[in-house]
Scaffold this motif. Structure first.
Motif, mmCIF file in Angstrom:
data_model
loop_
_atom_site.group_PDB
_atom_site.id
_atom_site.type_symbol
_atom_site.label_atom_id
_atom_site.label_comp_id
_atom_site.label_asym_id
_atom_site.label_seq_id
_atom_site.Cartn_x
_atom_site.Cartn_y
_atom_site.Cartn_z
ATOM 1 N N ARG A 19 -7.231 10.681 -4.896
ATOM 2 C CA ARG A 19 -7.659 11.388 -6.106
ATOM 3 C C ARG A 19 -7.225 12.844 -6.062
ATOM 4 O O ARG A 19 -6.749 13.399 -7.060
ATOM 5 C CB ARG A 19 -9.177 11.287 -6.265
ATOM 6 N N SER A 20 -7.368 13.498 -4.903
ATOM 7 C CA SER A 20 -6.992 14.903 -4.797
ATOM 8 C C SER A 20 -5.494 15.095 -5.013
ATOM 9 O O SER A 20 -5.075 16.020 -5.718
ATOM 10 C CB SER A 20 -7.397 15.455 -3.425
ATOM 11 N N VAL A 21 -4.688 14.223 -4.408
ATOM 12 C CA VAL A 21 -3.239 14.298 -4.619
ATOM 13 C C VAL A 21 -2.908 14.154 -6.101
ATOM 14 O O VAL A 21 -2.096 14.910 -6.649
ATOM 15 C CB VAL A 21 -2.515 13.218 -3.787
ATOM 16 N N ALA A 22 -3.543 13.203 -6.748
ATOM 17 C CA ALA A 22 -3.285 12.983 -8.178
ATOM 18 C C ALA A 22 -3.713 14.181 -9.012
ATOM 19 O O ALA A 22 -3.149 14.430 -10.089
ATOM 20 C CB ALA A 22 -4.009 11.727 -8.643
ATOM 21 N N ASP A 23 -4.712 14.944 -8.530
ATOM 22 C CA ASP A 23 -5.209 16.123 -9.250
ATOM 23 C C ASP A 23 -4.628 17.413 -8.702
ATOM 24 O O ASP A 23 -5.244 18.473 -8.804
ATOM 25 C CB ASP A 23 -6.744 16.175 -9.159
ATOM 26 N N ASP A 24 -3.437 17.334 -8.091
ATOM 27 C CA ASP A 24 -2.729 18.504 -7.580
ATOM 28 C C ASP A 24 -3.563 19.288 -6.582
ATOM 29 O O ASP A 24 -3.614 20.524 -6.607
ATOM 30 C CB ASP A 24 -2.292 19.413 -8.733
ATOM 31 N N LYS A 51 5.709 5.095 -4.187
ATOM 32 C CA LYS A 51 5.031 6.276 -4.710
ATOM 33 C C LYS A 51 4.276 7.061 -3.645
ATOM 34 O O LYS A 51 3.944 8.226 -3.840
ATOM 35 C CB LYS A 51 4.058 5.865 -5.823
ATOM 36 N N GLY A 52 3.988 6.430 -2.517
ATOM 37 C CA GLY A 52 3.207 7.098 -1.482
ATOM 38 C C GLY A 52 4.041 8.085 -0.697
ATOM 39 O O GLY A 52 5.065 7.726 -0.104
ATOM 40 N N GLY A 53 3.621 9.347 -0.649
ATOM 41 C CA GLY A 53 4.363 10.362 0.099
ATOM 42 C C GLY A 53 4.491 9.999 1.566
ATOM 43 O O GLY A 53 3.599 9.390 2.148
ATOM 44 N N HIS A 111 0.837 -1.201 0.000
ATOM 45 C CA HIS A 111 0.000 0.000 0.000
ATOM 46 C C HIS A 111 0.872 1.251 0.000
ATOM 47 O O HIS A 111 0.581 2.219 -0.708
ATOM 48 C CB HIS A 111 -0.918 -0.007 1.226
ATOM 49 N N TYR A 112 1.943 1.246 0.799
ATOM 50 C CA TYR A 112 2.842 2.398 0.823
ATOM 51 C C TYR A 112 3.467 2.630 -0.557
ATOM 52 O O TYR A 112 3.714 3.770 -0.948
ATOM 53 C CB TYR A 112 3.971 2.184 1.839
ATOM 54 N N ALA A 113 3.733 1.556 -1.240
ATOM 55 C CA ALA A 113 4.397 1.676 -2.544
ATOM 56 C C ALA A 113 3.444 2.139 -3.637
ATOM 57 O O ALA A 113 3.838 2.892 -4.526
ATOM 58 C CB ALA A 113 5.028 0.343 -2.937
ATOM 59 N N ARG A 114 2.194 1.679 -3.579
ATOM 60 C CA ARG A 114 1.291 1.891 -4.706
ATOM 61 C C ARG A 114 0.344 3.069 -4.541
ATOM 62 O O ARG A 114 -0.164 3.580 -5.546
ATOM 63 C CB ARG A 114 0.442 0.632 -4.920
ATOM 64 N N ARG A 115 0.078 3.500 -3.316
ATOM 65 C CA ARG A 115 -0.976 4.483 -3.093
ATOM 66 C C ARG A 115 -0.376 5.778 -2.546
ATOM 67 O O ARG A 115 0.470 5.747 -1.661
ATOM 68 C CB ARG A 115 -2.011 3.928 -2.111
ATOM 69 N N ASN A 116 -0.868 6.903 -3.045
ATOM 70 C CA ASN A 116 -0.358 8.209 -2.626
ATOM 71 C C ASN A 116 -1.511 9.045 -2.090
ATOM 72 O O ASN A 116 -2.271 9.649 -2.838
ATOM 73 C CB ASN A 116 0.327 8.918 -3.786
ATOM 74 N N GLY A 117 -1.637 9.063 -0.777
ATOM 75 C CA GLY A 117 -2.703 9.806 -0.116
ATOM 76 C C GLY A 117 -2.671 9.473 1.357
ATOM 77 O O GLY A 117 -1.670 8.982 1.875
ATOM 78 N N ASN A 118 -3.772 9.727 2.041
ATOM 79 C CA ASN A 118 -3.900 9.356 3.448
ATOM 80 C C ASN A 118 -4.560 7.980 3.483
ATOM 81 O O ASN A 118 -5.776 7.859 3.342
ATOM 82 C CB ASN A 118 -4.750 10.380 4.207
ATOM 83 N N TRP A 164 -15.713 8.075 7.180
ATOM 84 C CA TRP A 164 -14.341 8.162 7.693
ATOM 85 C C TRP A 164 -13.364 7.443 6.763
ATOM 86 O O TRP A 164 -12.256 7.919 6.527
ATOM 87 C CB TRP A 164 -14.263 7.581 9.105
ATOM 88 N N SER A 165 -13.772 6.294 6.245
ATOM 89 C CA SER A 165 -12.897 5.524 5.350
ATOM 90 C C SER A 165 -12.760 6.184 3.983
ATOM 91 O O SER A 165 -11.753 5.988 3.297
ATOM 92 C CB SER A 165 -13.437 4.101 5.183
ATOM 93 N N ALA A 166 -13.764 6.945 3.567
ATOM 94 C CA ALA A 166 -13.734 7.575 2.241
ATOM 95 C C ALA A 166 -12.599 8.570 2.091
ATOM 96 O O ALA A 166 -12.196 8.907 0.964
ATOM 97 C CB ALA A 166 -15.070 8.269 1.960
ATOM 98 N N VAL A 167 -12.044 9.044 3.203
ATOM 99 C CA VAL A 167 -10.923 9.983 3.132
ATOM 100 C C VAL A 167 -9.780 9.395 2.316
ATOM 101 O O VAL A 167 -9.109 10.120 1.566
ATOM 102 C CB VAL A 167 -10.450 10.365 4.544
ATOM 103 N N SER A 168 -9.549 8.097 2.435
ATOM 104 C CA SER A 168 -8.405 7.499 1.720
ATOM 105 C C SER A 168 -8.529 7.622 0.213
ATOM 106 O O SER A 168 -7.684 8.247 -0.434
ATOM 107 C CB SER A 168 -8.223 6.038 2.135
#
Length: 465
Positions: free
Chosen positions: A436-441, A301-303, A238-245, A427-431
């Motif tokens: 998506r928000s990170v990917a859209d700057d 890829k995950g910050g 997950h840390y490698a593939r996903r970039n968000g919270n 609460w889970s929807a934040v992830s």
């Protein structure tokens, strides 16, 4: 049960690290649903029929599952009927522990299932439990919860409830259709300070609520040592593939309940999110594993840190941060700002306009440390007062046991749960929204209304005695 070759099993199973890696990069959906199926029921204040004896099954007894298994087995009115895990040694070990707890009177007919990715489905068919604890890897939470409800049982799921918006909608639809509970087990809502703050907010101590701050800041790099089995063996992907919270609920759940989000007063509206560069995991892998190790072959890829800001329908704001990589002390922030003062965590502090009676003279000073004894005496949540001695030996300082105690208490007495299915979804929807928000700057992302407008009719969580 017939054993299968472990190497081949890991290659093909949906519970495997490869399965995690593939599933974790499924794009989130902008799906919005407004129609409820015929005969479906809104679950905001739902109370299921009383269960005098609750027949309990557990899927996953590697990390979190054993705590839920043992504590629920210790409570009156429970019967452990099945334990399921990928690994035979874990399933048989924990079934044996619970049998010993029963002292020959309870929990003596525990079926064990292991050795295949679909054994949990066979368990549901054969045992037909009343409720199921789901403590597996994140990718399996949603499909397992959905199947549990479809098979006639209540689902209690470790965090997060799901990893995509589509899955969250499917959970809502299934819960409403089957009229079965699906609760995400956010244990932090049962922490002493979180319950204290909730009580103080409800009593108006800090006035009208304006802003909250929530976080999960916890250096978990050492989990990468669990290479073939255990949390790190799948969470690292997950840390490698996903970039968000990717783990927001421990901090957000309590703040959302302070604000009554999704219940009468206010709800989630939108989110913006940014991530830092991804550096820490790659550095840790380089320093701790051989060059040819699989952790050194991954593109992380995950910050390292993600910062998101949620705006509510009333215009209130919540800062939500996540960092499981950086070398720093643990924190959930746990801050709530009102028009008359502020409550803050890590360390626990209080400042009120005009001062905290008997402690400080103005809001320019914190009441903290031993000074807070006065506030605990005055504002400790009645639930904490009632259950803290019973649950103190359970996990995470007693919050795990208090959560499980309340689940069993509600099911046995036909009461609504403390956390409804929609809260788990919000609460889970934040992830996925943060990804998506990170990917859209940093572009704003709208929260789906999982209640379909019914949050306005859902009363706030009672201050339960």
């Amino acid at each position: 049960m017939k054993n299968i070759n472990r190497r081949n099993f890991i290659k093909k199973t949906s519970l495997s690290a490869a399965g995690i890696a593939a599933a974790s990069i499924i794009p989130v959906s902008g799906q919005v649903q407004n129609a409820r199926e015929t005969n479906a029921m809104y679950m905001g204040g739902f109370a299921a029929a009383k269960l005098e004896t609750i027949r309990i099954a557990v899927i996953g007894v590697g990390a979190r599952g054993p705590q839920h298994l043992k504590f629920s087995a210790s409570l009156p009115g429970t019967e452990i009927v099945a334990v399921c895990d990928l690994y035979e040694d874990l399933a048989t070990k924990w079934a044996g522990v619970v049998k010993e707890m029963g002292k020959g009177e309870r929990h003596q007919n525990i079926a064990t299932y292991y050795g295949g990715e679909d054994k949990w489905k066979l368990m549901l068919e054969e045992v037909k439990p009343d409720m199921v604890f789901i403590a597996t890897n994140w990718v399996n939470h949603a499909p397992m919860a959905i199947e549990v409800m479809n098979k006639g049982a209540h689902a209690f799921v470790e965090v997060p409830l799901a990893i995509s918006i589509d899955e969250l909608w499917k959970i809502v639809d299934t819960s409403e259709k089957t009229q079965k509970h699906c609760m995400m087990m956010e244990n932090v809502n049962y922490g002493r300070d979180e319950l204290l703050f909730l009580n103080m907010c409800r009593l108006g101590v800090v006035g009208e609520l304006l802003h909250g701050e929530a976080a999960y800041i916890h250096d978990l790099r050492t989990q990468m040592n669990e290479v073939e089995r255990g949390t790190g063996s799948w969470r690292t992907y997950h840390y490698a593939r996903r970039n968000g919270n990717i783990y927001p609920t421990h901090g957000l759940g309590p703040v959302a309940q302070y604000m009554n989000l999704g219940r009468t007063e206010d709800t989630f509206k939108s989110l913006v999110s940014y991530s830092t560069p991804a550096m820490g995991r790659a550095l840790y892998a380089k320093e701790n594993y051989p060059p040819d190790h699989k952790w050194n072959q991954m593109d992380y890829k995950g910050g390292d840190m993600n910062t998101s800001i949620i705006k509510t329908a009333l215009g209130r704001t919540i800062l939500v941060q996540w960092d499981e990589t950086s070398p720093r002390p643990y924190s959930r922030l746990n801050l709530i700002q009102g028009t008359k003062g502020i409550l803050a965590g890590f360390p626990t502090r209080v400042a009120l306009e005009g001062g905290v009676e008997g402690i400080t003279e103005s809001h320019h000073q914190w009441a903290q440390g031993e000074e807070l004894a006065i506030l605990y005496e005055k504002y400790d949540h009645p639930l904490y007062k009632r259950l803290s001695s019973t649950t103190s030996e359970s996990g995470h300082g007693g919050m795990d046991g208090m959560m499980v105690y309340r689940i069993i208490e509600c099911l046995r007495n036909g009461l609504p749960l403390d956390q409804n299915v929609y809260e788990g979804c919000f609460w889970s929807a934040v992830s996925p929204l943060s990804e998506r928000s990170v990917a859209d700057d940093g572009a704003p992302q709208a929260f789906p209304d999982f209640t379909r407008g019914n949050w306005k009719e859902t009363k706030p969580l009672d201050i339960i005695a």
